[in-house]
Design an enzyme around this catalytic site. Sequence first.
Site, PDB file in Angstrom:
ATOM      1  N   GLU A  88      25.669  19.861  52.413  1.00  0.00           N
ATOM      2  CA  GLU A  88      27.303  19.388  53.754  1.00  0.00           C
ATOM      3  C   GLU A  88      28.053  19.180  51.867  1.00  0.00           C
ATOM      4  O   GLU A  88      29.334  19.564  51.907  1.00  0.00           O
ATOM      5  CB  GLU A  88      26.909  17.794  53.877  1.00  0.00           C
ATOM      6  CG  GLU A  88      26.523  18.355  55.239  1.00  0.00           C
ATOM      7  CD  GLU A  88      27.863  18.834  55.617  1.00  0.00           C
ATOM      8  OE1 GLU A  88      28.870  18.719  55.924  1.00  0.00           O
ATOM      9  OE2 GLU A  88      27.526  20.052  57.059  1.00  0.00           O
ATOM     10  N   ASP A 135      21.568  13.524  62.954  1.00  0.00           N
ATOM     11  CA  ASP A 135      21.905  13.955  62.058  1.00  0.00           C
ATOM     12  C   ASP A 135      21.218  14.641  61.038  1.00  0.00           C
ATOM     13  O   ASP A 135      21.240  14.851  59.894  1.00  0.00           O
ATOM     14  CB  ASP A 135      23.662  12.807  61.210  1.00  0.00           C
ATOM     15  CG  ASP A 135      24.099  14.209  60.828  1.00  0.00           C
ATOM     16  OD1 ASP A 135      24.595  15.145  60.604  1.00  0.00           O
ATOM     17  OD2 ASP A 135      24.645  13.783  59.635  1.00  0.00           O
ATOM     18  N   HIS A 139      25.482  14.419  56.538  1.00  0.00           N
ATOM     19  CA  HIS A 139      26.936  14.102  56.810  1.00  0.00           C
ATOM     20  C   HIS A 139      27.254  12.399  56.014  1.00  0.00           C
ATOM     21  O   HIS A 139      28.091  12.304  55.003  1.00  0.00           O
ATOM     22  CB  HIS A 139      27.747  14.091  58.030  1.00  0.00           C
ATOM     23  CG  HIS A 139      27.620  15.245  59.026  1.00  0.00           C
ATOM     24  ND1 HIS A 139      26.861  15.813  59.330  1.00  0.00           N
ATOM     25  CD2 HIS A 139      28.769  16.053  59.174  1.00  0.00           C
ATOM     26  CE1 HIS A 139      27.398  16.913  60.044  1.00  0.00           C
ATOM     27  NE2 HIS A 139      28.788  16.951  59.137  1.00  0.00           N
ATOM     28  N   HIS A 168      30.130  26.680  54.267  1.00  0.00           N
ATOM     29  CA  HIS A 168      28.568  26.798  54.239  1.00  0.00           C
ATOM     30  C   HIS A 168      28.260  28.224  54.313  1.00  0.00           C
ATOM     31  O   HIS A 168      26.926  28.108  54.460  1.00  0.00           O
ATOM     32  CB  HIS A 168      28.819  26.621  55.639  1.00  0.00           C
ATOM     33  CG  HIS A 168      28.253  24.889  55.506  1.00  0.00           C
ATOM     34  ND1 HIS A 168      27.524  23.581  55.493  1.00  0.00           N
ATOM     35  CD2 HIS A 168      28.996  23.502  56.581  1.00  0.00           C
ATOM     36  CE1 HIS A 168      28.098  22.664  56.194  1.00  0.00           C
ATOM     37  NE2 HIS A 168      28.804  22.879  56.172  1.00  0.00           N
ATOM     38  N   TYR A 181      18.683  22.612  56.010  1.00  0.00           N
ATOM     39  CA  TYR A 181      19.698  21.924  56.683  1.00  0.00           C
ATOM     40  C   TYR A 181      19.277  20.727  57.190  1.00  0.00           C
ATOM     41  O   TYR A 181      19.411  20.405  58.908  1.00  0.00           O
ATOM     42  CB  TYR A 181      21.092  22.131  57.936  1.00  0.00           C
ATOM     43  CG  TYR A 181      22.191  21.799  58.256  1.00  0.00           C
ATOM     44  CD1 TYR A 181      22.904  21.536  56.756  1.00  0.00           C
ATOM     45  CD2 TYR A 181      22.432  21.025  59.552  1.00  0.00           C
ATOM     46  CE1 TYR A 181      24.545  21.080  57.695  1.00  0.00           C
ATOM     47  CE2 TYR A 181      23.225  20.396  59.617  1.00  0.00           C
ATOM     48  CZ  TYR A 181      24.421  19.863  57.953  1.00  0.00           C
ATOM     49  OH  TYR A 181      25.770  20.139  58.942  1.00  0.00           O
ATOM     50  N   HIS A 233      35.623  24.253  53.190  1.00  0.00           N
ATOM     51  CA  HIS A 233      34.299  23.753  53.881  1.00  0.00           C
ATOM     52  C   HIS A 233      33.505  24.602  54.356  1.00  0.00           C
ATOM     53  O   HIS A 233      32.533  25.007  54.242  1.00  0.00           O
ATOM     54  CB  HIS A 233      34.756  21.871  54.272  1.00  0.00           C
ATOM     55  CG  HIS A 233      33.232  21.480  55.245  1.00  0.00           C
ATOM     56  ND1 HIS A 233      32.538  20.668  53.850  1.00  0.00           N
ATOM     57  CD2 HIS A 233      32.587  21.538  55.530  1.00  0.00           C
ATOM     58  CE1 HIS A 233      31.745  19.836  55.226  1.00  0.00           C
ATOM     59  NE2 HIS A 233      31.452  20.857  55.794  1.00  0.00           N
ATOM     60  N   GLU A 234      33.871  24.620  55.632  1.00  0.00           N
ATOM     61  CA  GLU A 234      33.062  25.146  56.917  1.00  0.00           C
ATOM     62  C   GLU A 234      33.175  26.206  55.870  1.00  0.00           C
ATOM     63  O   GLU A 234      32.180  27.123  56.437  1.00  0.00           O
ATOM     64  CB  GLU A 234      34.048  25.406  58.298  1.00  0.00           C
ATOM     65  CG  GLU A 234      34.311  23.804  59.056  1.00  0.00           C
ATOM     66  CD  GLU A 234      32.499  23.556  59.110  1.00  0.00           C
ATOM     67  OE1 GLU A 234      31.898  24.278  59.252  1.00  0.00           O
ATOM     68  OE2 GLU A 234      32.651  22.369  59.265  1.00  0.00           O
TER      69      GLU A 234
END
Length: 432
Positions: free
Chosen positions: A191, A268, A273, A171, A182, A167-168
């Site tokens: 995301e 956020d 998210h 990005h 973002y 997942h990271e």
Amino acid sequence: MTRTCRCLNCIIPPHLLRRLLESESREVRQAAMNTLLNSARLRGQRSLRATFGIGLSAAPTDGRRSIFDCENRARIAGAVLVQTEQGEASRDTSVTRAFEGLGTTRQFYREVLNRNSIDDRGMRLDGYVHFDTSYNNAFWDGQQMVFGDGDGVVFTDFTSSLDVIAHELAHGVTEHVAGLEYHLQSGALNESMSDVFGSLVKHWSLGQTADQADWLIGAEVFTPGVDADALRSMKAPGTAYDNDTFGKDPQPDRMSKFVQLPDTEEGDWGGVHINSGIPNKAFHLTATGIGGYAWEAPGLIWYEALRASGPTTEFQEFADRTYLMAEDLYGAGSIEQQAVQDAWRQVGIRISRTAARRRPGQRRKGDLLVGEEAGYDGGALAALSRQMETLSAQVHALSKEVSALKGDRTPSEAGGPRGRPANAKLGRLANS
């Protein structure tokens, strides 16, 4: 002027950490506060690097992996190099999991999408483990992957989850491919793309079909004492957890439930998210609607749609692009295109008329319409359109060849954990 956020891309949403500030446990409250404060400090450092272009480029290394040990200090500088491609295997479980997770993710992009590391130019993959004390997060900061050990009460070592690692790193792919801003819908889409490719790496490594997969993100990051399935569920957004510690999972699964939040750090950045649950659900429905391996047709459609996107792409635009990509790759009215259209409809997004009704002279393969109303340079796009028409014909011919070959191959040969899926060839052609 368009507002941008040079944020750390963290796996744990801020609303979960803020809930931990209300915990009865002093240890849990302190760990959550330290995590929020150190994340804010690192966010400022990233913003400074981006502003002055510090350390944002490095010589290509064909995705070489290096793992560093922060030794529970809250800084990356001075971390000790503990494992490399040439060195001996570490006895530290966190180091080993980080090293293998980076390698599996790198191999997925190489074999499935013919992508050479994060930037498609062989970007090195640096991982930092044991960051800070009781750090409840893992993040991509634009250059490297950083893992906390968790507080041991609510969260455990973040290297334990392959889909969190993937997942990271996704990005980074999104940053290089489309640069999705973002915040608000583009941030939620950012995301979602990480959840999609995080899941696909896990599915691919396990050789699971769309029906066999659990579609959970970060199921391993909670300690056994926490009553939660995962951080998010792509199959059923809003059902990953419901407990006294975190409350109920706030993710919506359709546009009618879209959550309006301030475009601020506390909000956020518009709920990136949270609202990512909508495109997440659309991908899950597409994958199960098509059937088979989700990293094949569904993953390729989403990847090519991402490549056709830009910094401000929102849900509607992205839905239209997946629909057009499904037609370009598999044909008008194909099972793949029908599955895409039906999936978006079920989450409350209908494919726009301009995408559903392409007109002669305005067709650009895998993107929006060519012409003044599209707001693009028609001459340049017309040339690209001709190139893509040629590629599409090659893809169509190759697709027939692959279909014939797949009939004689076992599932593992067709695309198991170490096999090359049929769509790897399609992805290589589409990327050329």
